[in-house]
Design an enzyme around this catalytic site. Sequence first.
Site, PDB file in Angstrom:
ATOM      1  N   GLU A 274      -2.887  -0.697  -3.523  1.00  0.00           N
ATOM      2  CA  GLU A 274      -2.209   0.608  -3.475  1.00  0.00           C
ATOM      3  C   GLU A 274      -2.314   1.273  -2.094  1.00  0.00           C
ATOM      4  O   GLU A 274      -2.970   2.304  -1.932  1.00  0.00           O
ATOM      5  CB  GLU A 274      -2.734   1.516  -4.599  1.00  0.00           C
ATOM      6  N   GLU A 379      -1.385  -5.376 -11.561  1.00  0.00           N
ATOM      7  CA  GLU A 379      -2.289  -4.436 -12.244  1.00  0.00           C
ATOM      8  C   GLU A 379      -1.541  -3.585 -13.254  1.00  0.00           C
ATOM      9  O   GLU A 379      -0.442  -3.101 -12.984  1.00  0.00           O
ATOM     10  CB  GLU A 379      -2.993  -3.520 -11.234  1.00  0.00           C
TER      11      GLU A 379
END
Length: 536
Positions: A274, A379
């Site tokens: 991220e 994820e």
Amino acid sequence: MELSSPSREEYPMPRGRVGIMAASLMGLLLLHTVSWVSGARPCSPKSFGYSSVVCVCNGTYCDSLDPLTLPDPGTFSRFESTRSGRRMELSLGTIQANRTGTGLLLTLQPDQKFQKVKGFGGAMTDAAALNILALSPAARNLLLKSYFSEEGIEYNIIRVPMASCDFSIRTYTYDDSPDDFQLLNFSLPEEDVKLKIPLIHQALELANRSVSLFASPWTSPTWLKTNGAVNGKGTLKGQAGDLYHKTWARYFVKFLDAYAEHKLRFWAVTAENEPTAGLLTGYPFQCLGFTPEHQRDFIARDLGPILANSTHRDVRLLMLDDQRLLLPRWAQVVLADPEAAKYVHGIAVHWYLDFLAPAKATLGETHRLFPNTMLFASEACVGSKFWEQSVRLGSWDRGMRYSHSIITNLLYHVVGWTDWNLALNPEGGPNWVRNFVDSPIIVDIAKDTFYKQPMFYHLGHFSKFIPEGSQRVGLVASKKSDLDTVALLRPDGSAVAVVLNRSSKDVPLTIKDPAVGFMETVSPGYSIHTYLWRRQ
């Protein structure tokens, strides 16, 4: 209380659907139930007041599956999980020469070929490892068997955080010695050496299939960062090509070296978990900010060449590892530069903002622009949004969210799907910033017990039946319906179809394979089925 294997009276044998004789609707439904044989053991159900049940496991009992075998020619296997409590229950049906049903027709189109699958799995975080290791050796073994063995759902992917993340109980990196640009003090702490690595080895030993590992970093050492902290808004100091960036790239190689010393090799690394998180002021846990332009230059000038010139040149590099909302622009920026593109094998995506990002406009468009760069879901978890309860033991809805996401991803060229924590405690942790979430397996340490949630079985409807190398093919519906469906051809030549019904209505359907004939069946409300058959 210890659980023993349930008796036939406690859990009656599944009866299948031979009783359905509505010939006008479906013709004779030729499915008969297969009793629990050899190693397979039924779910020991428990309700916590949510929409479905968990299956209770401890050191002496855990539900299991038989090793997968193909049905005889002319027959098909149907594995069923339902909100009412069935868990991957097997029944067999006969393939018909002619169609007798009048409901929905799903036609396999084997010549319409799409992506080949890499696989399915979850993450061995510090939190997952702490929970799994807190179980007795017998219970721990059954938990890992449930995920990785032929008696379980046969995961073939494990994600490994590089050092700490929010699902750790402390913050650390592998080199917290200031200005150690030679990384002389790089070392793996106990979290790796005593927690994650032994469990990964145990998983690999239990697995019949080849298991692929991929790693993701959350933060660099703070002395490489503009803000000098593991969290909050901060990027690498300097610019791509300089000492800070080269040191961070060499940190990846040191990590791969260290794990190789423990006889673990990686399939892939992601460039950063991220990367947009570290661009946000006050971000609560470990992060490292990159814009797409910064990631492009870091890959082109530092990470790409340093990996390629190491002994780990075969390790794949995945870019993005963030919300698909950022596509296709992020891919356009990075892959427009041939110096970066030559090092990038794939694009990893997270699911958290999928409700803002239609699959067609993001995954579909990215595949259209870059058909040779694979897409990989790295994820997902439920319970992370502020309005969501962290853990809902037995939630069928959360299982459906997983399988709906997996089918959607497969339909838009994604080659694999990775869950987040392999196991958490009933609170949804531990997590050092209390960012508690749900997991397919919840461990109750005090009772030496773990609970397999509907999410576990929804994932298993894909992971067990779709081995690496399977290829998605066309599956065309005769009309609109409430079903989510996908079909694939396995490397052994057999076919598999997954059918998810998120509605309350039973849906009669026929699956047509031009090579073998018609399979008459029904998709009950709130159910998921996997169908498996030989094509010759």
